[in-house]
Scaffold this motif. Structure first.
Motif, mmCIF file in Angstrom:
data_model
loop_
_atom_site.group_PDB
_atom_site.id
_atom_site.type_symbol
_atom_site.label_atom_id
_atom_site.label_comp_id
_atom_site.label_asym_id
_atom_site.label_seq_id
_atom_site.Cartn_x
_atom_site.Cartn_y
_atom_site.Cartn_z
ATOM 1 N N ARG A 207 40.271 23.951 45.947
ATOM 2 C CA ARG A 207 39.654 23.870 44.621
ATOM 3 C C ARG A 207 39.448 22.420 44.207
ATOM 4 O O ARG A 207 38.394 22.054 43.689
ATOM 5 N N LYS B 284 35.091 37.874 41.212
ATOM 6 C CA LYS B 284 35.337 36.430 41.203
ATOM 7 C C LYS B 284 35.652 35.923 42.606
ATOM 8 O O LYS B 284 35.205 34.837 42.990
ATOM 9 N N ARG C 165 33.055 33.233 44.243
ATOM 10 C CA ARG C 165 33.545 31.887 44.543
ATOM 11 C C ARG C 165 33.389 31.550 46.017
ATOM 12 O O ARG C 165 33.021 30.430 46.366
#
Length: 516
Positions: free
Chosen positions: A55, A99, A103
């Motif tokens: 991330r 999600k 992502r």
């Protein structure tokens, strides 16, 4: 050096009206996006970027074009709920799936697919990810040059999901060194020749036949480790002789397996946690280390002493686990001529309450006799229900002896879960009287299979400040064991032997126990 560079790196992001990332110090709006750090070669920055969590690595790509470039060539891609920032219970099940999918899609869309060295995709059992997304991610990530692939496909579709072997064609699979696949079918076509650099293969709950597996590994000339868990379609496992680098084989819970035939000349370590199979290792077998435990059958120790000397004649270390030993260890003529380390674990996993009740621990002397160069003997006994009579009475007339059984090489003995059973006291006394080279004897009345049990199981070595919980019955037995050691064993310990007694914790396992 890299740790220092990461500490020196400072990045400041100030919101801009212009959404396009700026690398210069000033924008037309007067707002600043600054980047400060040492002037390093591009490959160093790429390496620093690759060490960052996924991330953080993706976010930093919005700060600098250098990082954006290295992000598009990031070598390590790990897609799990944790790395994608999906906190547990933060979203509903359907939202977590969306999600997760979005992502991964977004990351791979901005990644070039070039220079990927490691790919790990783990999809939790509660995520309903469609297999079309999964296949698309594999298509984008498995490129020439990739070395490590770890895949946990969508659990909901595991019954019908087939790994797309076509993704490994055209040279894309020939660079893979480590392949770990879980919960799917793997059906390589005839003539499959796509894993030439493979050194480690791990298949877990994979539907693959013995012939398909042989096809899969037949051209993996560099294969060093093969691990198969719960592969229920394999009946016969054949390993060809030209896999001369294969040194380690692990097979567990493959319930239909009947034959393991290995002609690999340098196979040295084998771990089998299955029912008894026909084990064909060849006359020139070099297997030196064997771990064996039956998944459903009984009498693993008896099987080992009667069958293994001829199957693995060069064995040096042997670890056995028996969940139910219904017969005493027999005396045999064959020997383990090279065995130096023996570890036997006995448990009471059987529903039959009489399984261990009559087991004679003194019969394990047969195994010591069959191992003339044995140096270390470890016995671990985990009896969930203590079905034995505690030793008592006049020691001179009560304890059995086995004369003329010498164990001249035995140096170290450890008994975990030492109890007050008469036959266990007799086994210990026999070792003390017949192991002339004995240097160290450890008797631990609290069972634990972990190493350094005294530090890990006791409260002194645990963060919680409390010992592992034990039933009252087991604590009572541990105190009885200490009484048996004091009464029957202490006076027999030679001055040359270091005796280590590990009893129950005086703080956590205190209990009023009468002498046996």
């Amino acid at each position: 050096m890299h740790d220092v560079l990461l500490m020196d790196l400072s990045i400041t992001i100030v919101p801009q009206k212009n959404s396009r990332c700026q690398e210069s110090g000033h924008s037309q709006g007067g707002e600043i996006s600054t980047y400060s750090g040492p002037n390093l070669p591009e490959d160093i920055w790429c390496h620093i970027h690759s060490l960052m969590p996924l991330r953080d690595s993706a976010r930093s790509a919005c700060v600098s074009r250098k990082f954006l470039c290295s992000w598009r060539c990031r070598p390590n891609l790990t897609f799990t709920e944790e790395t994608l920032g999906l906190k547990q219970n933060a979203y509903r099940k359907s939202d977590r799936t969306k999600k997760f999918t979005s992502r991964v899609d977004h990351i791979l869309k901005n990644h070039s697919g070039v220079s990927v060295k490691s790919l790990k995709i783990v999809i939790g059992h509660h995520l309903n990810v469609d297999t079309c997304h999964f296949n698309s991610w594999l298509q984008n990530s498995i490129t020439p040059g990739i070395e490590e692939v770890i895949l946990f496909p969508p659990t909901k579709h595991k019954a019908e999901y087939n790994f797309p072997c076509s993704l490994l064609l055209d040279g894309r699979g020939n660079s893979i060194r480590y392949l770990y696949i879980n919960d799917c079918a793997f059906r390589p076509p005839v003539g499959f020749d796509c894993l030439r650099s493979l050194t480690k293969l791990h298949l877990d709950h994979v539907r693959v036949t013995g012939d398909e597996l042989e096809c899969l590994i037949s051209r993996s000339f560099g294969l060093e480790q093969l691990e198969l868990r719960s592969c229920m379609e394999i009946i016969c496992l054949k390993i060809p002789f030209w896999l001369d680098r294969l040194s380690s084989l692990t097979v567990s819970s493959c319930d239909k397996l009947q034959v393991i035939e290995s002609r690999a000349p340098n196979l040295s370590t084998v771990e089998l946690y299955i029912d008894p199979v026909q084990l064909l290792l060849g006359e020139s077998s070099r297997v030196k280390n064997l771990n064996l435990g039956f998944s459903r059958e009984v009498n693993c120790v008896s099987y080992a002493i009667t069958k293994l000397p001829s199957i693995v004649p060069h064995l040096e270390t042997l670890t056995l686990y028996s969940g139910s030993e219904r017969v005493n260890t027999p005396t045999v003529a064959n020997k383990f001529l090279h065995l130096k380390y023996l570890d036997i674990g006995l448990a009471d996993d059987d529903d039959d309450e009489t399984a261990f009740r009559a087991y004679d621990y003194l019969s394990l002397v047969s195994f010591l006799d069959a191992s003339p160069v044995l140096e270390t003997f470890v016995l671990s006994v985990d009896q969930l229900d203590m079905h034995h009579d505690s030793v008592s009475g006049d020691v001179a007339s009560y304890l059995r002896q086995i004369p003329e059984h010498k164990h001249d090489r035995l140096k170290k003995v450890q008994i975990n879960g030492f109890c007050s059973a008469k036959s266990m006291v007799e086994l210990t006394c026999h070792i003390l009287e017949n192991a002339s080279a004995l240097e160290n004897l450890t008797l631990d009345s609290i069972f634990c299979q972990l190493e350094d049990a005294d530090d890990i199981v006791r409260c002194s070595g645990r963060k919680t400040g409390e010992c592992f919980s034990k039933s009252k019955q087991m604590i009572v037995e541990a105190h009885k064991a200490l009484k048996a050691i004091e009464r029957y064993i202490l006076e027999r310990v030679p001055s040359t032997v270091k005796l280590n007694i590990r009893g129950p914790c005086i703080r956590c396992h205190a209990i009023d126990v009468k002498s046996p």
